[in-house]
Design a protein around this motif. Structure first.
Motif, mmCIF file in Angstrom:
data_model
loop_
_atom_site.group_PDB
_atom_site.id
_atom_site.type_symbol
_atom_site.label_atom_id
_atom_site.label_comp_id
_atom_site.label_asym_id
_atom_site.label_seq_id
_atom_site.Cartn_x
_atom_site.Cartn_y
_atom_site.Cartn_z
ATOM 1 N N SER A 1 0.817 -1.221 0.000
ATOM 2 C CA SER A 1 0.000 0.000 0.000
ATOM 3 C C SER A 1 0.849 1.268 0.000
ATOM 4 O O SER A 1 0.339 2.355 -0.289
ATOM 5 C CB SER A 1 -0.943 -0.003 1.201
ATOM 6 N N GLN A 2 2.109 1.139 0.334
ATOM 7 C CA GLN A 2 3.074 2.233 0.212
ATOM 8 C C GLN A 2 4.442 1.601 0.010
ATOM 9 O O GLN A 2 4.612 0.403 0.219
ATOM 10 C CB GLN A 2 3.050 3.144 1.448
ATOM 11 N N SER A 3 5.396 2.420 -0.383
ATOM 12 C CA SER A 3 6.705 1.869 -0.708
ATOM 13 C C SER A 3 7.340 1.164 0.482
ATOM 14 O O SER A 3 7.346 1.686 1.596
ATOM 15 C CB SER A 3 7.644 2.971 -1.194
ATOM 16 N N VAL A 4 7.882 -0.026 0.222
ATOM 17 C CA VAL A 4 8.664 -0.755 1.221
ATOM 18 C C VAL A 4 10.107 -0.909 0.748
ATOM 19 O O VAL A 4 10.852 -1.752 1.261
ATOM 20 C CB VAL A 4 8.039 -2.136 1.536
ATOM 21 N N ASN A 5 10.488 -0.092 -0.256
ATOM 22 C CA ASN A 5 11.839 -0.175 -0.828
ATOM 23 C C ASN A 5 12.041 -1.615 -1.322
ATOM 24 O O ASN A 5 11.263 -2.093 -2.140
ATOM 25 C CB ASN A 5 12.866 0.245 0.219
ATOM 26 N N THR A 6 13.033 -2.320 -0.807
ATOM 27 C CA THR A 6 13.195 -3.746 -1.148
ATOM 28 C C THR A 6 13.109 -4.613 0.102
ATOM 29 O O THR A 6 13.590 -5.750 0.131
ATOM 30 C CB THR A 6 14.517 -4.009 -1.887
ATOM 31 N N TRP A 7 12.458 -4.075 1.141
ATOM 32 C CA TRP A 7 12.350 -4.821 2.403
ATOM 33 C C TRP A 7 11.167 -5.772 2.313
ATOM 34 O O TRP A 7 10.137 -5.599 2.963
ATOM 35 C CB TRP A 7 12.232 -3.870 3.587
ATOM 36 N N LEU A 8 11.338 -6.803 1.509
ATOM 37 C CA LEU A 8 10.247 -7.712 1.189
ATOM 38 C C LEU A 8 10.784 -9.137 1.171
ATOM 39 O O LEU A 8 11.825 -9.418 0.559
ATOM 40 C CB LEU A 8 9.659 -7.336 -0.187
ATOM 41 N N ALA A 9 10.085 -10.035 1.858
ATOM 42 C CA ALA A 9 10.466 -11.439 1.897
ATOM 43 C C ALA A 9 9.325 -12.304 1.360
ATOM 44 O O ALA A 9 8.156 -11.897 1.385
ATOM 45 C CB ALA A 9 10.797 -11.866 3.327
ATOM 46 N N TRP A 10 9.682 -13.487 0.897
ATOM 47 C CA TRP A 10 8.726 -14.494 0.454
ATOM 48 C C TRP A 10 8.938 -15.770 1.263
ATOM 49 O O TRP A 10 10.064 -16.191 1.485
ATOM 50 C CB TRP A 10 8.908 -14.813 -1.027
ATOM 51 N N TYR A 11 7.820 -16.392 1.661
ATOM 52 C CA TYR A 11 7.848 -17.622 2.439
ATOM 53 C C TYR A 11 6.977 -18.670 1.751
ATOM 54 O O TYR A 11 5.974 -18.349 1.106
ATOM 55 C CB TYR A 11 7.309 -17.396 3.853
ATOM 56 N N GLN A 12 7.358 -19.916 1.973
ATOM 57 C CA GLN A 12 6.572 -21.064 1.527
ATOM 58 C C GLN A 12 6.070 -21.786 2.765
ATOM 59 O O GLN A 12 6.822 -21.984 3.714
ATOM 60 C CB GLN A 12 7.456 -22.011 0.710
ATOM 61 N N GLN A 13 4.802 -22.180 2.756
ATOM 62 C CA GLN A 13 4.271 -22.945 3.876
ATOM 63 C C GLN A 13 3.470 -24.134 3.361
ATOM 64 O O GLN A 13 2.620 -23.978 2.485
ATOM 65 C CB GLN A 13 3.388 -22.090 4.782
ATOM 66 N N LYS A 14 3.747 -25.277 3.944
ATOM 67 C CA LYS A 14 2.986 -26.490 3.648
ATOM 68 C C LYS A 14 2.080 -26.793 4.830
ATOM 69 O O LYS A 14 2.361 -26.379 5.961
ATOM 70 C CB LYS A 14 3.941 -27.642 3.356
ATOM 71 N N PRO A 15 0.973 -27.503 4.601
ATOM 72 C CA PRO A 15 -0.009 -27.756 5.677
ATOM 73 C C PRO A 15 0.626 -28.368 6.920
ATOM 74 O O PRO A 15 1.391 -29.340 6.831
ATOM 75 C CB PRO A 15 -0.993 -28.716 5.014
ATOM 76 N N GLY A 16 0.328 -27.778 8.070
ATOM 77 C CA GLY A 16 0.813 -28.284 9.337
ATOM 78 C C GLY A 16 2.267 -28.004 9.634
ATOM 79 O O GLY A 16 2.790 -28.471 10.652
ATOM 80 N N LYS A 17 2.903 -27.227 8.784
ATOM 81 C CA LYS A 17 4.337 -26.922 8.956
ATOM 82 C C LYS A 17 4.561 -25.434 9.152
ATOM 83 O O LYS A 17 3.721 -24.605 8.791
ATOM 84 C CB LYS A 17 5.129 -27.395 7.728
ATOM 85 N N ALA A 18 5.722 -25.108 9.705
ATOM 86 C CA ALA A 18 6.107 -23.710 9.830
ATOM 87 C C ALA A 18 6.486 -23.145 8.467
ATOM 88 O O ALA A 18 6.910 -23.881 7.577
ATOM 89 C CB ALA A 18 7.293 -23.585 10.788
#
Lengths: 106, 118
Positions: free
Chosen positions: A26-43
């Motif tokens: 919704s506003q600039s976050v520069n490049t402070w952005l992460a991606w995560y993968q989650q599978k059922p029942g897991k962290a």
């Protein structure tokens, strides 16, 4: 607070497909952005940080790009182990926020 | 081996309190921000709170601000989440994570379940 919006919410794909997930802030976050993968029942598992840096041990078929308010997670050739839910997360402000998630399904 | 292990979850009545713990091992605990993230059943991830390595700076999501308190004991390599005035909407799996302000959350615990119900 910074709102994060992912699209699509659900994505149907097949093994070998190129998959693209978009995340908008919704506003600039520069490049402070992460991606995560989650599978059922897991962290969740960190895939990408600082928008485009690949976390150690993550296969190179995962890549991230973008800056400011528009970001993309790309899986170059979807593998059976990649069917999961993916989240973007900004850490530009001290109040961190996640996107709502994208479920990648068969 | 770098590891985070949460404990303290359980069933609590609305309005009640609970304290979660997260024991860390395999890294220099005081060098890292520690974070709590929760996930309601069938829902997405929600950042709850972060605490700096020294314990001097803490931040909270609006949904828990004033009811939850994050703290840490660097001598015990443990981070805590004190939860008060619990509501049904606080029902979730609570994960602790290690992070910093430049690279997100790179290590996660297995989670502990909190159920708020009468």
């Amino acid at each position: 607070d910074i709102q994060m919006t992912q699209s699509p919410s659900t994505l149907s794909a097949s093994v070998g497909d190129r998959v693209i997930i978009t995340c908008r802030a919704s506003q600039s976050v520069n490049t402070w952005l992460a991606w995560y993968q989650q599978k059922p029942g897991k962290a969740p598992k960190l895939l990408i940080y600082k928008a485009s840096s690949l976390e150690s041990g993550v296969p190179p078929r995962f890549s991230g790009s973008g800056s400011g308010t528009e970001f993309i997670l790309t899986i170059s050739s979807l593998q059976p182990d990649d069917f999961a839910t993916y989240y973007c997360q900004q850490y530009s402000s001290y109040l961190w926020t996640f996107g709502q998630g994208t479920n990648v399904e068969v | 081996e770098v590891r985070l292990v949460e404990s303290g979850g359980g069933l609590v009545q609305p309005g009640g309190s609970l304290r979660l713990s997260c024991a860390a091992s395999g890294f220099t605990f005081s060098s890292y921000v520690m974070i709590w993230v929760r996930q309601a059943p069938g829902k997405g991830l929600e950042w709850v709170s972060s605490l700096s390595g020294s314990g001097g700076s803490s931040f909270y999501a609006d949904s828990v601000n004033g009811r939850f308190t994050i703290s840490r004991d660097n001598s015990k390599n443990t981070v805590y989440l004190e939860m008060k005035s619990l509501r049904a909407a606080d029902t979730a799996s609570y994960y602790c994570a290690r992070g910093d302000y430049s690279s997100g959350m790179d290590v996660w615990g297995q989670g502990t379940a909190v159920t708020v119900s009468s």
